[in-house]
Motif scaffolding. Sequence first.
Motif, short mmCIF file in Angstrom:
data_model
loop_
_atom_site.label_atom_id
_atom_site.label_comp_id
_atom_site.label_asym_id
_atom_site.label_seq_id
_atom_site.Cartn_x
_atom_site.Cartn_y
_atom_site.Cartn_z
N GLU A 58 0.81 -1.22 0.00
CA GLU A 58 0.00 0.00 0.00
C GLU A 58 0.85 1.27 0.00
N TRP A 59 2.04 1.19 0.54
CA TRP A 59 2.97 2.32 0.43
C TRP A 59 3.82 2.17 -0.84
N ASP A 60 4.36 1.00 -1.03
CA ASP A 60 5.10 0.64 -2.24
C ASP A 60 4.57 -0.72 -2.67
N ARG A 61 4.12 -0.83 -3.89
CA ARG A 61 3.45 -2.06 -4.32
C ARG A 61 4.35 -3.29 -4.25
N ASN A 62 5.66 -3.08 -4.15
CA ASN A 62 6.60 -4.21 -4.11
C ASN A 62 7.07 -4.53 -2.70
N ILE A 63 6.57 -3.81 -1.70
CA ILE A 63 7.07 -3.95 -0.33
C ILE A 63 5.97 -4.43 0.60
N ASN A 64 6.28 -5.45 1.40
CA ASN A 64 5.42 -5.89 2.50
C ASN A 64 6.09 -5.51 3.81
N SER A 65 5.31 -5.01 4.74
CA SER A 65 5.88 -4.60 6.02
C SER A 65 4.89 -4.79 7.15
N ALA A 66 5.42 -4.93 8.35
CA ALA A 66 4.62 -5.02 9.57
C ALA A 66 5.12 -3.97 10.55
N GLY A 67 4.24 -3.50 11.42
CA GLY A 67 4.61 -2.50 12.40
C GLY A 67 3.97 -2.75 13.75
N VAL A 68 4.69 -2.38 14.80
CA VAL A 68 4.22 -2.54 16.18
C VAL A 68 4.62 -1.28 16.96
N PRO A 69 3.73 -0.72 17.76
CA PRO A 69 4.11 0.44 18.56
C PRO A 69 5.03 0.05 19.71
N ILE A 70 5.86 1.00 20.10
CA ILE A 70 6.70 0.87 21.28
C ILE A 70 6.39 2.05 22.20
N HIS A 71 6.04 1.78 23.44
CA HIS A 71 5.70 2.81 24.41
C HIS A 71 6.91 3.06 25.31
N LEU A 72 7.46 4.26 25.23
CA LEU A 72 8.58 4.61 26.10
C LEU A 72 8.07 5.08 27.45
N GLN A 73 8.94 5.08 28.42
CA GLN A 73 8.52 5.40 29.79
C GLN A 73 8.08 6.85 29.94
N ASP A 74 8.56 7.74 29.07
CA ASP A 74 8.17 9.15 29.17
C ASP A 74 6.85 9.43 28.46
N GLY A 75 6.18 8.38 27.95
CA GLY A 75 4.91 8.55 27.26
C GLY A 75 5.02 8.64 25.76
N THR A 76 6.24 8.73 25.24
CA THR A 76 6.45 8.79 23.80
C THR A 76 6.06 7.46 23.15
N ILE A 77 5.44 7.54 21.99
CA ILE A 77 5.12 6.35 21.21
C ILE A 77 5.96 6.33 19.95
N MET A 78 6.68 5.25 19.72
CA MET A 78 7.45 5.04 18.51
C MET A 78 6.90 3.81 17.81
N ALA A 79 7.44 3.49 16.65
CA ALA A 79 6.99 2.30 15.93
C ALA A 79 8.19 1.48 15.47
N LEU A 80 8.11 0.19 15.70
CA LEU A 80 9.10 -0.77 15.24
C LEU A 80 8.54 -1.47 14.01
N THR A 81 9.32 -1.56 12.95
CA THR A 81 8.83 -2.14 11.71
C THR A 81 9.81 -3.15 11.14
N CYS A 82 9.29 -4.04 10.31
CA CYS A 82 10.14 -4.90 9.49
C CYS A 82 9.58 -4.89 8.07
N SER A 83 10.46 -4.84 7.09
CA SER A 83 10.05 -4.70 5.70
C SER A 83 10.94 -5.53 4.80
N ALA A 84 10.35 -5.96 3.68
CA ALA A 84 11.10 -6.73 2.67
C ALA A 84 10.35 -6.71 1.36
N PRO A 85 11.04 -6.91 0.25
CA PRO A 85 10.34 -7.05 -1.03
C PRO A 85 9.35 -8.21 -0.95
#
Length: 274
Positions: free
Chosen positions: A218-245
């Motif tokens: 959906e972002w790049d027609r040749n790329i599949n990816s997964a994402g998971v949020p990461i919650h830091l102790q200060d309340g910040t939210i980041m995202a961890l991803t893995c991607s491959a053709p």
Amino acid sequence: MARTKNNAPELMVAFDAGEPVKPEKDRKFVESLSRGLDVLRAFTQGSVILGNQDIARITGLPKPTVSRMTYTLTKLGYLSYNTQLEKYQLSSGVLALGYAYVSNLKVRQLAKPYMDEFARQTNMSVGLTCRDRLHMIYVENRLPPEASLLRMEIGLKLPLATTAAGRAYYCAIGDQDRALLDDALALKYGEDWPEKRQGLTQAMEDYRAHGFCLSLGEWDRNINSAGVPIHLQDGTIMALTCSAPSYLVPADRLRDTIAHQLAMLAGDIESLGV
């Protein structure tokens, strides 16, 4: 930044070209500083060198205001002036600020070995991203030893609505903040918003059922990816991803196996106390 009842940062959103930029009617808000930062952000819109007229068009600021801002930012070392082209480009002062942020990001340092091992085991690119307005920005990217594909440079911006990183962030924030983000995305995408919203709705369903989000071409027609949020102790939210053709990692393998492993990896990183 204001905080919600659960102590998570609250998105204080106004709208400018469809992007969250600033709180409304805040007496503590310094308008001139905001305009200066908007001038710097103009250089993230695809052009590396801009004239005052270009910046005025991108930011919507009056040209005399832009001229004062670019003059000041040049004097402070955040812009440099090309006398031949009579245009500006970002200078080393901006790089120093960005490097200071990335180098002092504790989660990035602690997560590296975990991300390296995951990349080696899955043969996928593994990224750590944070939100910037309606985008996600890479602050780290790790590759399997033999891979040369999907090298995402630190600082690369990804659209929030169509990437696994953005969807993971979207699913992790509170309902009120998500509604504000929906308004900004709707303004940005216009008639394309219903399609983007459908992808985000599916991401919410996946996240509630499995703890991860997907972006399958959906972002790049040749790329599949997964994402998971990461919650830091200060309340910040980041995202961890893995991607491959997609020819290396088909959608069913990503959904049935690897994405679940990524969710466990995110839990391991959160347990480090970052």
